[in-house]
Write a protein that holds these residues in place. Structure first.
Motif, PDB file in Angstrom:
ATOM      1  N   LEU A 139       0.756  -1.067  -0.112  1.00  0.00           N
ATOM      2  CA  LEU A 139      -0.243  -0.139  -0.017  1.00  0.00           C
ATOM      3  C   LEU A 139       0.844   1.372   0.209  1.00  0.00           C
ATOM      4  O   LEU A 139       2.004   1.188   0.754  1.00  0.00           O
ATOM      5  N   VAL A 140       0.562   2.291  -0.706  1.00  0.00           N
ATOM      6  CA  VAL A 140       1.327   3.419  -0.818  1.00  0.00           C
ATOM      7  C   VAL A 140       1.193   4.083   0.497  1.00  0.00           C
ATOM      8  O   VAL A 140       0.198   4.581   0.919  1.00  0.00           O
ATOM      9  N   PRO A 141       2.331   4.314   1.044  1.00  0.00           N
ATOM     10  CA  PRO A 141       2.248   5.217   2.454  1.00  0.00           C
ATOM     11  C   PRO A 141       2.305   6.594   2.210  1.00  0.00           C
ATOM     12  O   PRO A 141       2.282   7.173   1.189  1.00  0.00           O
ATOM     13  N   GLU A 142       2.253   7.311   3.100  1.00  0.00           N
ATOM     14  CA  GLU A 142       1.750   8.781   3.066  1.00  0.00           C
ATOM     15  C   GLU A 142       3.090   9.463   2.402  1.00  0.00           C
ATOM     16  O   GLU A 142       2.958  10.589   1.765  1.00  0.00           O
ATOM     17  N   LYS A 143       4.354   9.232   2.857  1.00  0.00           N
ATOM     18  CA  LYS A 143       5.490   9.638   2.491  1.00  0.00           C
ATOM     19  C   LYS A 143       5.750   9.519   0.748  1.00  0.00           C
ATOM     20  O   LYS A 143       6.426  10.395   0.271  1.00  0.00           O
ATOM     21  N   LEU A 144       5.089   8.726   0.291  1.00  0.00           N
ATOM     22  CA  LEU A 144       5.479   8.607  -1.227  1.00  0.00           C
ATOM     23  C   LEU A 144       4.013   9.327  -2.067  1.00  0.00           C
ATOM     24  O   LEU A 144       3.903   9.288  -3.111  1.00  0.00           O
ATOM     25  N   ALA A 145       2.816   9.538  -1.189  1.00  0.00           N
ATOM     26  CA  ALA A 145       1.596   9.953  -1.742  1.00  0.00           C
ATOM     27  C   ALA A 145       1.977  11.458  -2.409  1.00  0.00           C
ATOM     28  O   ALA A 145       2.750  12.313  -1.975  1.00  0.00           O
ATOM     29  N   GLY A 146       1.193  11.805  -3.533  1.00  0.00           N
ATOM     30  CA  GLY A 146       1.276  12.954  -4.167  1.00  0.00           C
ATOM     31  C   GLY A 146       2.087  13.234  -5.182  1.00  0.00           C
ATOM     32  O   GLY A 146       2.611  14.397  -5.421  1.00  0.00           O
ATOM     33  N   LYS A 147       2.908  12.239  -5.492  1.00  0.00           N
ATOM     34  CA  LYS A 147       4.116  12.239  -6.541  1.00  0.00           C
ATOM     35  C   LYS A 147       4.016  11.132  -7.436  1.00  0.00           C
ATOM     36  O   LYS A 147       3.147  10.257  -7.372  1.00  0.00           O
ATOM     37  N   THR A 148       4.545  11.384  -8.769  1.00  0.00           N
ATOM     38  CA  THR A 148       4.408  10.632  -9.760  1.00  0.00           C
ATOM     39  C   THR A 148       5.475   9.419  -9.727  1.00  0.00           C
ATOM     40  O   THR A 148       6.386   9.897  -9.031  1.00  0.00           O
ATOM     41  N   LEU A 149       5.398   8.416 -10.204  1.00  0.00           N
ATOM     42  CA  LEU A 149       6.530   7.390 -10.499  1.00  0.00           C
ATOM     43  C   LEU A 149       7.654   8.014 -10.923  1.00  0.00           C
ATOM     44  O   LEU A 149       9.037   7.805 -10.542  1.00  0.00           O
ATOM     45  N   LYS A 150       7.732   9.048 -11.900  1.00  0.00           N
ATOM     46  CA  LYS A 150       8.835   9.605 -12.423  1.00  0.00           C
ATOM     47  C   LYS A 150       9.354  10.494 -11.235  1.00  0.00           C
ATOM     48  O   LYS A 150      10.829  10.552 -11.473  1.00  0.00           O
ATOM     49  N   GLU A 151       8.751  11.162 -10.757  1.00  0.00           N
ATOM     50  CA  GLU A 151       9.363  11.911  -9.532  1.00  0.00           C
ATOM     51  C   GLU A 151      10.154  10.934  -8.589  1.00  0.00           C
ATOM     52  O   GLU A 151      10.946  11.356  -8.014  1.00  0.00           O
ATOM     53  N   LEU A 152       9.351   9.953  -8.379  1.00  0.00           N
ATOM     54  CA  LEU A 152       9.876   9.093  -7.330  1.00  0.00           C
ATOM     55  C   LEU A 152      11.268   8.522  -7.728  1.00  0.00           C
ATOM     56  O   LEU A 152      12.085   8.071  -6.813  1.00  0.00           O
ATOM     57  N   ASN A 153      10.947   8.048  -8.894  1.00  0.00           N
ATOM     58  CA  ASN A 153      12.351   7.425  -9.472  1.00  0.00           C
ATOM     59  C   ASN A 153      12.776   6.106  -8.716  1.00  0.00           C
ATOM     60  O   ASN A 153      13.945   5.937  -8.155  1.00  0.00           O
ATOM     61  N   LEU A 154      11.825   5.180  -8.525  1.00  0.00           N
ATOM     62  CA  LEU A 154      12.002   4.083  -7.545  1.00  0.00           C
ATOM     63  C   LEU A 154      13.051   3.258  -8.063  1.00  0.00           C
ATOM     64  O   LEU A 154      13.835   2.523  -7.363  1.00  0.00           O
ATOM     65  N   ARG A 155      12.988   2.897  -9.223  1.00  0.00           N
ATOM     66  CA  ARG A 155      13.969   1.879  -9.814  1.00  0.00           C
ATOM     67  C   ARG A 155      15.200   2.537  -9.910  1.00  0.00           C
ATOM     68  O   ARG A 155      16.327   2.001  -9.484  1.00  0.00           O
ATOM     69  N   GLY A 156      15.281   3.920 -10.234  1.00  0.00           N
ATOM     70  CA  GLY A 156      16.924   4.372 -10.283  1.00  0.00           C
ATOM     71  C   GLY A 156      17.238   4.505  -8.787  1.00  0.00           C
ATOM     72  O   GLY A 156      18.632   4.416  -8.606  1.00  0.00           O
ATOM     73  N   GLN A 157      16.738   4.807  -7.923  1.00  0.00           N
ATOM     74  CA  GLN A 157      17.207   5.220  -6.453  1.00  0.00           C
ATOM     75  C   GLN A 157      17.351   4.091  -5.647  1.00  0.00           C
ATOM     76  O   GLN A 157      18.134   3.910  -4.692  1.00  0.00           O
TER      77      GLN A 157
END
Length: 218
Positions: A153-171
């Protein structure tokens, strides 16, 4: 399409369910039990079904156990029979042997006697459920060699951002495979502009520690 060739010895509740699941997944499955009734109950649902006592050397030899990718012993209610069968399987060249146990001491003994893997189904289920309940925002997780596939489940700290902004794969070396909005039943493949909101469901793949850190820590 068949995947692997298995033998299941002992058709109690565990052995029967495992044999049917393996067969349903497309594997070749031979089952064996001393009870003709138990064998007949599954005969039409597996590749081969044999009535035999696998605590006897001649019976094990006739089963040609070396041809199977793995042999599963499910006779844990009769530990002495598990020990005898395991010894004979090793003697006759079984490639891989998985054995059901009902206690930690049985597990230790079976490993010492040469079992490749010992299973305690009740304990394994309890551990899995405990882990799932203890990890906030992780609703399911399958781990292997340091990596994992998890439903989170998406937690509060990741909410309101796009996948591009989060860059989960890169980071974090975490890839989002599927995305489901809160109150929706449909999983979709997300794009870089997919906006995450708290409570959305993601299916992710990647480094297990990174997944746990991302979705369980505040």
């Amino acid at each position: 399409m068949g995947k692997n060739n298995y033998a299941v010895f002992g058709l109690g509740s565990f052995g029967t369910k495992l044999a049917l699941e393996l067969s349903g997944a497309g594997n070749t499955v031979m089952v064996c039990d001393v009870s003709s009734e138990r064998v007949e109950e599954v005969r039409d649902k597996v590749t081969d079904a044999v009535i035999a006592d696998v605590t006897h050397e001649d019976a094990v030899r006739e089963l040609n156990v070396g041809k199977f990718d793995a042999v599963i012993l499910g006779m844990s209610s009769y530990f002495e029979k598990q020990v005898l069968a395991l010894t004979l399987l090793k003697q006759e060249g079984a490639r891989r042997i998985l054995v059901k146990a009902t206690s930690d001491i049985q597990e230790r003994i079976l490993y010492r006697l040469g079992a490749d893997e010992v299973i305690q189904p009740d304990l394994d289920v309890a551990r899995h459920l405990s882990r799932r309940l203890s990890l906030a925002n992780v609703t399911d997780l399958f781990s292997f060699k340091g990596s994992a596939i998890a439903e989170v489940l998406v937690p509060e700290k990741l909410a309101g951002k796009t996948l591009k902004e989060l860059n989960l794969r890169g980071q974090y070396h975490v890839t989002v495979l599927l995305f489901k909005k809160t109150n929706s039943t449909e999983n979709v493949q997300p794009g870089p502009d997919t906006m995450l909101e708290q409570g959305d469901t993601l299916t992710v793949f990647g480094d297990q520690n990174s997944i746990l850190k991302l979705f369980t820590e505040k």
